[in-house]
Design an enzyme around this catalytic site. Structure first.
Site, PDB file in Angstrom:
ATOM      1  N   HIS A 166      41.824  42.243  45.897  1.00  8.58           N
ATOM      2  CA  HIS A 166      42.132  43.711  45.917  1.00  8.58           C
ATOM      3  C   HIS A 166      41.203  44.499  44.937  1.00  8.58           C
ATOM      4  O   HIS A 166      40.630  45.431  45.374  1.00  8.58           O
ATOM      5  CB  HIS A 166      43.439  43.994  45.975  1.00  8.58           C
ATOM      6  CG  HIS A 166      44.533  43.096  46.881  1.00  8.58           C
ATOM      7  ND1 HIS A 166      44.503  43.508  48.119  1.00  8.58           N
ATOM      8  CD2 HIS A 166      45.033  42.026  46.756  1.00  8.58           C
ATOM      9  CE1 HIS A 166      45.157  42.504  48.863  1.00  8.58           C
ATOM     10  NE2 HIS A 166      45.762  41.806  47.768  1.00  8.58           N
ATOM     11  N   ASP A 167      41.481  44.234  43.834  1.00  5.72           N
ATOM     12  CA  ASP A 167      41.202  45.133  42.642  1.00  5.72           C
ATOM     13  C   ASP A 167      39.565  45.335  42.428  1.00  5.72           C
ATOM     14  O   ASP A 167      39.312  46.057  41.966  1.00  5.72           O
ATOM     15  CB  ASP A 167      41.844  44.663  41.433  1.00  5.72           C
ATOM     16  CG  ASP A 167      43.361  44.924  41.202  1.00  5.72           C
ATOM     17  OD1 ASP A 167      43.752  45.805  42.051  1.00  5.72           O
ATOM     18  OD2 ASP A 167      43.988  44.546  40.383  1.00  5.72           O
ATOM     19  N   ASP A 184      42.606  41.836  39.112  1.00  7.53           N
ATOM     20  CA  ASP A 184      42.380  42.907  37.809  1.00  7.53           C
ATOM     21  C   ASP A 184      41.425  42.192  37.093  1.00  7.53           C
ATOM     22  O   ASP A 184      40.153  42.793  36.455  1.00  7.53           O
ATOM     23  CB  ASP A 184      43.644  43.063  36.915  1.00  7.53           C
ATOM     24  CG  ASP A 184      44.882  43.658  37.667  1.00  7.53           C
ATOM     25  OD1 ASP A 184      44.877  45.037  37.622  1.00  7.53           O
ATOM     26  OD2 ASP A 184      45.523  42.985  38.197  1.00  7.53           O
ATOM     27  N   ASP A 214      46.835  46.175  35.175  1.00  2.54           N
ATOM     28  CA  ASP A 214      47.902  45.423  34.967  1.00  2.54           C
ATOM     29  C   ASP A 214      47.618  43.738  35.120  1.00  2.54           C
ATOM     30  O   ASP A 214      48.176  43.179  35.880  1.00  2.54           O
ATOM     31  CB  ASP A 214      49.058  45.672  35.820  1.00  2.54           C
ATOM     32  CG  ASP A 214      48.935  45.576  37.513  1.00  2.54           C
ATOM     33  OD1 ASP A 214      47.716  45.538  37.658  1.00  2.54           O
ATOM     34  OD2 ASP A 214      49.801  45.533  37.965  1.00  2.54           O
TER      35      ASP A 214
END
Ligand code: BDR
Ligand code: CA
Length: 331
Positions: A242-243, A16, A11
């Site tokens: 994070h991703d 991302d 997303d």
């Protein structure tokens, strides 16, 4: 070095973007398809961002639109972290392009690709898991054919969107519950490790080295760093990426510690809505199904993998940013 054929369901989303850039730079990862799902921003935005990212990185893979809404949960988009577009920049934007999304829905694409290559396809989930739950619901027979699901989401303790819940799981907990119960080999990268997967502001600044022209990737990550509450509070020396963690694990698993644990999702309205939880007692029911949960990260090793990959991607994109444009952003 083992080879991974991956579908990235995401997303985008600043982190991302960093994850896709890392995958694109790795010889051990082959991106078969990118699916954009509703999550950090409405679907129309995440699809547009995924297309711009794929074009900017010269990715030779299709981009599909996934689910427009979570199963049941409705929420306000996290514009404080990702901006109105889902991929706001503090400066330069990604170059224009003329790509468009494929016709087939992302969930159907998952089914088609998994059935075409049994045991070969790894699904990397970097947003709410709506598409993966849809695929497993439309065709439960794919569960034993998926090589692995690796996802960013959840936490063994503590949240970011609420005090207890992590965003990707909270956004569509019913989807996450379906995926976790599907019996697919699964590895979870929750906030327990991803909150420690920060890049320092110096490491982020290094993405500008040797790039004199507009640098969209560095500017996009600068926007993300400026929105990090942990950075503002002086709790971390830079924003948590994070991703990229699940992608980093596929490339260099030794950067992480993992434990086999039972993980459940709370779908009940209340303070714990959207949380993941586990029974870590030594005397827990041994028959309870488990997944692999990342519980430790070599932060410096992670940064040593991610920073040069982002630098390469930043240079590649900056060069394209100078090219004459043919069409407006968005395909
Ligand atoms: C997750 O939520 C999103 O905002 C990020 O892209 C990441 O996937 C972190 O909780
Ligand atoms: Ca994400």
């Amino acid at each position: 070095m083992s080879q991974h054929r991956v579908i990235i369901d995401c997303d985008p989303g600043h982190d991302d973007f960093a994850a896709i850039a890392l995958a694109a730079q790795s010889k051990s990862i082959q991106i078969e398809a990118i699916i954009a799902v509703n999550g950090n921003a409405p679907l129309s935005h995440t699809v547009r961002n995924a297309l711009s990212i794929a074009a900017a990185l010269d990715l030779d893979c299709p981009v599909h639109a996934g689910a427009e809404l979570p199963f049941l949960h409705r929420y306000a988009y996290p514009t404080e972290f990702h901006g109105e577009t889902g991929l706001d920049s503090s400066g330069a934007m990604l170059p224009n392009h003329d790509r468009g999304a494929e016709q087939r829905h992302g969930a159907l694409e998952i089914i088609q690709r998994v059935r075409a290559a049994p045991g070969e396809i790894t699904i990397v989930a970097l947003g709410p898991m709506t598409d993966i739950a849809l695929a497993l619901t439309l065709d439960p027979g794919i569960a034993p054919l998926v090589r692995e699901i690796v996802f960013m989401g959840g936490a063994l303790s503590g949240g970011n969107v609420t005090s207890q819940a992590e965003f990707n799981i909270w956004a569509d907990p019913h989807a996450a519950a379906i995926v976790l119960a599907a019996g697919v080999r699964t590895t979870m990268f929750g906030l327990d490790v991803t909150n420690r997967a920060w890049l320092t502001m110096d490491e982020l600044a290094s993405l500008r080295e040797g790039v004199d022209t507009p640098n969209p990737l560095a500017d996009i990550l600068q926007f993300y760093a400026e929105g990090s509450g942990d950075v503002r509070a002086g709790r971390t020396p830079g924003p948590a990426l994070h991703d990229p963690c699940p992608i980093a694990w596929l490339i260099q698993p030794e950067l992480f510690e993992v434990e086999a644990l039972p993980v459940s999702v709370c779908c009940t309205t209340g303070d714990h809505f959207g949380t993941t939880y586990s029974d870590r007692r030594a005397w827990r029911d041994e028959a309870a199904p488990t997944i692999s949960v990342a519980t430790g990260i070599d932060r410096d090793g992670f940064a040593g993998l991610l920073t040069p990959a982002l630098h390469m991607a930043a240079k590649q994109i900056a060069e394209k940013t100078q090219l004459p444009c043919t069409q407006s952003n968005g395909g």
